[in-house]
Design an enzyme around this catalytic site. Structure first.
Site, PDB file in Angstrom:
ATOM      1  N   LYS A   1      18.349 -16.422 -11.719  1.00  0.00           N
ATOM      2  CA  LYS A   1      18.365 -17.459 -10.680  1.00  0.00           C
ATOM      3  C   LYS A   1      17.479 -18.647 -11.052  1.00  0.00           C
ATOM      4  CE  LYS A   1      19.493 -14.282  -6.919  1.00  0.00           C
ATOM      5  NZ  LYS A   1      19.806 -13.152  -7.801  1.00  0.00           N
TER       6      LYS A   1
ATOM      7  N   LYS B   1      11.303 -12.344  -4.117  1.00  0.00           N
ATOM      8  CA  LYS B   1      12.607 -12.474  -4.776  1.00  0.00           C
ATOM      9  C   LYS B   1      13.790 -12.690  -3.832  1.00  0.00           C
ATOM     10  CE  LYS B   1      13.479  -7.491  -4.882  1.00  0.00           C
ATOM     11  NZ  LYS B   1      13.794  -6.331  -5.729  1.00  0.00           N
TER      12      LYS B   1
ATOM     13  N   GLU C   1       0.812  -1.218   0.000  1.00  0.00           N
ATOM     14  CA  GLU C   1       0.000   0.000   0.000  1.00  0.00           C
ATOM     15  C   GLU C   1       0.845   1.268   0.000  1.00  0.00           C
ATOM     16  OE1 GLU C   1      -3.043   2.326   3.041  1.00  0.00           O
ATOM     17  OE2 GLU C   1      -1.739   0.703   3.728  1.00  0.00           O
TER      18      GLU C   1
END
Length: 654
Positions: A434, A392, A341
């Site tokens: 990755k 991530k 938010e």
């Protein structure tokens, strides 16, 4: 403290001063030069007639005065005298000399005899062209010398002896270096004192700029710093500021206690857009070791014109820059979706100043909420979907595989399926290097998402595309902000392994790739960058210490803490069984991935998502990761509790 009188006259010197005073001084210097040259020339021709001297000096003085008033050299600020001012002075003196010569001929032919007949022989005058030339040269030298002397004294008095001046070494002895020297050393508000000049061009070494000898880059060492009395900063002023050249300069400078800064280029300096406060600190992005990848494809803007665009994860590092770039296009509408938010609010406030702000819609929501996402597709029917929402952080996802699977796999999968259902033109997913031969849960979940999207693309009218790139400089959680924070706290910098390397790119580069992929992709491709040579993180840390003007290990130490769970030493952009295919851009390639048994893998992905989304708490982490390893056989865990799965190869049972 200064007395009131001292303050008054020093303050007067700081002001531009009355212009009439400069004109008066110029006039007196010109008149004295005339008297001197007249005596020198005419003393060999007999007794000097002071009445003739007075009349001739009056006539020539009036000529010069009129020219001074016409050309206005006295309007220039003396303490900022430059080449333009000297050129103006030369034009002024040259014009006055030519008019004096013409007037002397006119006097000899017409006015001289009439003047003598009316006022007597004692007022007879004969102009000497040699004396007029001598006078013009002497006047020019006098006016220029006085200006340069005042300029030198002024800067020596007010600036060069200031206690708070910053001693700097200037790198660059070309045209930009000369301009930078004047700006740094002679600017009216300068805070810098150039104590040495360095260059890597052998043709410039040994020359002088304002009395300072240009030295070789190899001379930049502690011995030089001691001889010049020390310096605080190395300011780079070169037009050819390629990453390779900057990296070479940085490699030499990082051994010294110097802050590295860079001047804007010559174009900006010529446009007058540069002030000393615009000298910026050299950024680590300047030292990537390769030139930035420029796309600037006008086809992108045309493809997005009048289109409805949806960006998931739009408040993140990649997503927000993607929003900024697409917001400049003529897209019909842009919906930005994110669960963060505060970050979404900040982005909303940033974009409020843009034209057609009403095109943008900011929505707080989660890609894992199927009903919520379905309602968005139903309402806006997007033409383009850029999917950047993902978890991530490698160590966190290694400890929380449930969350990684739910967002990175299931969230991506269901957004992609909705894109297929509502016949979106292009679906572009942001992936990572990755995902190549993954050694951690985060990378493996991204690879599963790639497989899922490829499987949907096989039977869909929507073009599903993946973009895969390395670490992004300055993104949330990347090593750059972490290292900066650690340096600001006094160190040490923590590195997991002395040999660890990473590929790096800038956020704008990453977002350009995503858009380029969305335009050029025909479906099923995985786009990768030619990102040059990978960067050693140890070297990166040392460069960042140097950029702060500190030294390793005296000021900031580097501590090796060991590899984190799932972390690789070296990262790859392509798997062992992948080849690449060229595109229209030499820096962009298409990875030709192995899609064997993709339909079978899709069934396992469906099964994985069904179980995870069911919220069955009896499903433990080992079982979830085991199924991921079945879908991605090349997934070999490193430094992780999941390593034992690579030996036992258990089968998942629902």
């Amino acid at each position: 403290m200064e007395s009131q009188e001292e303050y008054h006259w020093t303050n007067m010197l700081r002001k531009h001063g009355p212009r009439w005073l400069v004109l008066l001084i110029d006039f007196l210097l010109m008149w004295c030069s005339f008297i001197f040259t007249y005596i020198v020339i005419f003393k060999y021709r007999g007794p000097i007639s002071f009445s003739s001297l007075l009349l001739e000096s009056l006539i020539i003085s009036l000529v010069y005065l009129l020219i001074f008033i016409l050309f206005k050299p006295y309007q220039s600020i003396v303490r900022r005298t430059g080449l333009r001012d000297l050129k103006l002075m030369g034009n002024c003196i040259g014009t006055a000399f030519l008019i004096s010569i013409l007037f002397s001929y006119f006097w000899e032919l017409f006015l001289g005899k009439a003047f003598v007949n009316n006022f007597g022989n004692k007022w007879e005058i004969h102009f000497s062209q040699t004396q007029l030339l001598f006078h013009a040269l002497l006047t020019g030298c006098a006016l220029i010398s006085v200006r340069l002397l005042y300029k030198t004294v002024y800067h020596s008095f007010f600036w060069n002896n200031r206690q708070n001046m910053i001693p700097i070494i200037l790198f660059g002895a070309g045209n930009m270096g000369h301009n930078a020297f004047n700006l740094l050393q002679l600017g009216s508000r300068n805070r810098y004192k150039v104590v040495a000049i360095i260059d890597d061009n052998v043709t410039r070494i040994g020359r002088y700029i304002q009395g300072i000898r240009v030295r070789s880059l190899s001379d930049l060492n502690m011995d030089l710093l001691e001889r010049i009395g020390g310096a605080q900063e190395l300011v780079i002023a070169i037009d050819n500021s390629s990453p390779e050249r900057l990296a070479k300069i940085s490699e030499v400078a990082e051994q010294l206690p110097l802050k590295l800064k860079v001047m804007p280029n010559s174009v900006k300096m010529m446009e007058g857009a540069v002030a000393t406060r615009q000298i910026r600190t050299l950024k680590i992005g300047d030292l990537l070791g390769r030139n930035p990848i420029e796309l600037n494809n006008p086809v992108i803007a045309n493809a997005l014109a009048n289109k409805v665009v949806l960006i998931t994860g739009g408040a993140g590092s990649i997503g927000s820059e993607l929003v900024r770039q697409i917001a400049r296009t003529d897209c019909k509408s842009l919906l930005i979706l994110d669960q963060a938010e505060s970050a979404l609010y900040d982005l909303q406030q940033e974009l409020k100043s843009l034209d057609n702000f009403d095109r943008f819609e900011f929505v707080v929501g989660n890609v894992r909420d199927h009903g919520f996402i379905k309602n968005i597709f139903e309402r806006i029917h997007p033409h383009f979907v850029f999917h950047a929402a993902a978890y991530k952080h490698v160590p966190l996802m290694e400890a929380n595989p449930y969350e990684a699977i739910l967002t990175n796999v299931c969230g991506s999968y269901q957004v992609a399926k909705l894109a297929d259902t509502y016949q979106v033109e292009k679906f572009v997913m942001v992936s990572t290097d990755k995902a190549v031969n993954p050694t951690n849960v985060m990378g493996a979940t991204k690879r599963v998402a790639e497989i899922a999207i490829s499987a949907i693309n096989k039977h869909s009218k929507t073009n599903f595309i993946v973009t895969r790139f390395g670490n992004v400089l300055g993104s949330n959680g990347s090593v750059i902000p972490l290292f900066e924070k650690q340096i600001d706290q006094g160190g040490p910098i923590t590195i997991t392994h002395p040999d660890i390397t990473r590929y790096f790119m800038t956020i704008p580069e990453a977002c350009q790739l995503v858009q380029e992929a969305g335009v050029m992709g025909n479906g099923g491709e995985i786009f990768v960058f030619d990102m040059g040579v990978s960067v050693k993180i140890m070297d990166l840390a040392k460069k960042m210490i140097s950029l702060k003007g500190l030294s390793y290990p005296d000021d900031i130490d580097i501590k090796i803490v060991g590899l984190r769970p799932g972390e690789k030493i070296y990262e790859e952009l392509l798997a062992n069984d992948e080849n690449t295919m060229k595109t229209h851009h030499e820096k962009i390639m298409i990875a030709q991935v192995n899609n064997v048994d993709i339909d079978e893998k899709k069934k396992k992905i469906d099964e994985l998502c069904f179980i995870v989304q069911s919220g069955d708490n009896s499903i433990n982490h080992m079982k979830m990761v085991s199924l991921i390893k079945e879908i991605v056989p090349e997934f070999k865990s490193q430094n992780s509790v999941f390593e034992k799965l690579d030996f036992t190869q258990p089968k998942f049972e629902a």
